[in-house]
Design a protein around this motif. Sequence first.
Motif, mmCIF file in Angstrom:
data_model
loop_
_atom_site.group_PDB
_atom_site.id
_atom_site.type_symbol
_atom_site.label_atom_id
_atom_site.label_comp_id
_atom_site.label_asym_id
_atom_site.label_seq_id
_atom_site.Cartn_x
_atom_site.Cartn_y
_atom_site.Cartn_z
ATOM 1 N N GLN A 63 -46.584 112.904 26.855
ATOM 2 C CA GLN A 63 -45.639 113.302 27.892
ATOM 3 C C GLN A 63 -44.793 112.104 28.320
ATOM 4 O OE1 GLN A 63 -47.307 115.001 31.466
ATOM 5 N NE2 GLN A 63 -45.313 115.767 32.130
ATOM 6 N N ASN A 64 -45.417 110.959 28.499
ATOM 7 C CA ASN A 64 -44.675 109.753 28.885
ATOM 8 C C ASN A 64 -43.656 109.371 27.814
ATOM 9 O OD1 ASN A 64 -46.034 109.512 31.318
ATOM 10 N ND2 ASN A 64 -47.577 108.099 30.491
ATOM 11 N N GLY A 68 -39.578 109.289 28.232
ATOM 12 C CA GLY A 68 -38.786 108.112 27.854
ATOM 13 C C GLY A 68 -37.639 108.482 26.922
ATOM 14 N N LEU A 69 -37.888 109.404 25.986
ATOM 15 C CA LEU A 69 -36.836 109.847 25.073
ATOM 16 C C LEU A 69 -35.709 110.551 25.822
ATOM 17 C CD1 LEU A 69 -38.856 111.176 21.984
ATOM 18 C CD2 LEU A 69 -37.630 108.997 22.218
ATOM 19 N N VAL A 70 -36.061 111.366 26.819
ATOM 20 C CA VAL A 70 -35.038 112.064 27.610
ATOM 21 C C VAL A 70 -34.146 111.053 28.323
ATOM 22 C CG1 VAL A 70 -34.635 113.557 29.610
ATOM 23 C CG2 VAL A 70 -36.342 114.201 27.902
ATOM 24 N N ASN A 124 -35.667 118.421 30.676
ATOM 25 C CA ASN A 124 -36.821 117.537 30.752
ATOM 26 C C ASN A 124 -37.828 118.068 29.736
ATOM 27 O OD1 ASN A 124 -35.949 115.794 32.834
ATOM 28 N ND2 ASN A 124 -36.398 117.378 34.336
ATOM 29 N N PRO A 125 -38.809 117.278 29.331
ATOM 30 C CA PRO A 125 -39.796 117.779 28.377
ATOM 31 C C PRO A 125 -40.505 119.026 28.924
ATOM 32 C CG PRO A 125 -39.992 115.402 28.615
ATOM 33 C CD PRO A 125 -39.042 115.876 29.672
ATOM 34 N N GLY A 131 -46.668 121.037 21.695
ATOM 35 C CA GLY A 131 -46.206 119.726 22.109
ATOM 36 C C GLY A 131 -45.191 119.810 23.225
ATOM 37 N N TYR A 132 -44.465 118.721 23.402
ATOM 38 C CA TYR A 132 -43.426 118.641 24.427
ATOM 39 C C TYR A 132 -42.071 118.842 23.749
ATOM 40 C CZ TYR A 132 -47.051 117.005 27.519
ATOM 41 O OH TYR A 132 -48.203 116.918 28.271
#
Length: 189
Positions: A63-64, A68-70, A124-125, A131-132
């Motif tokens: 999730q973190n 971070g990718l977003v 957002n994820p 998965g996310y």
Amino acid sequence: FPVTIAELLWSRIVAQTLCSRIKITDVEVKELFEQEKFNISVKKFLLAELVIAKDQSDFGSSQNFANGLVVELRNGASFSNMVNQFSSGFSAENCGEIGWVSQNEIDKKIFDEVLKLKKGGYTNPIALSDGYHIFKVLDAKAEDKIHDQDLKAARNVIFSHKLQTAAKGYMIDLRKKSFVEKAALENVL
């Protein structure tokens, strides 16, 4: 109520004289649906996704990482590069693109998030079973979708209203044409 012969004859005269004159436009049908507060517009989105598989040993790290990718994407990072590098989804082979979707074709929680976005925006994820998922709105449109039975019913309502109005006007015209002044009648007799 029993129907009289006069009513039957009048209906036949109206049908033969007026029915072919009545035209119904698509604009009139759309206006009827709008007046009746019938929602005919279906929002569709062209979506792409980036899927970050859940790390079985540490859900928080997946999730973190997705969060971070977003942040990077919203700061201008290339979505297609991120998909090629990190996505575990089937859509990765197609640069993440999953195609056009509407509300009834995707999970409600995804649609609710996508609905908030403008073209080019990222969700957002979103945690799903595999998965996310980070969704990007590539395009959006609204399509009018009317079921055949609703369209037929609307056309019938409009037709009946127009026929009734035309029949009243036709009756008034007949009365005007058939009016004989008393003085003119006395001169004939």
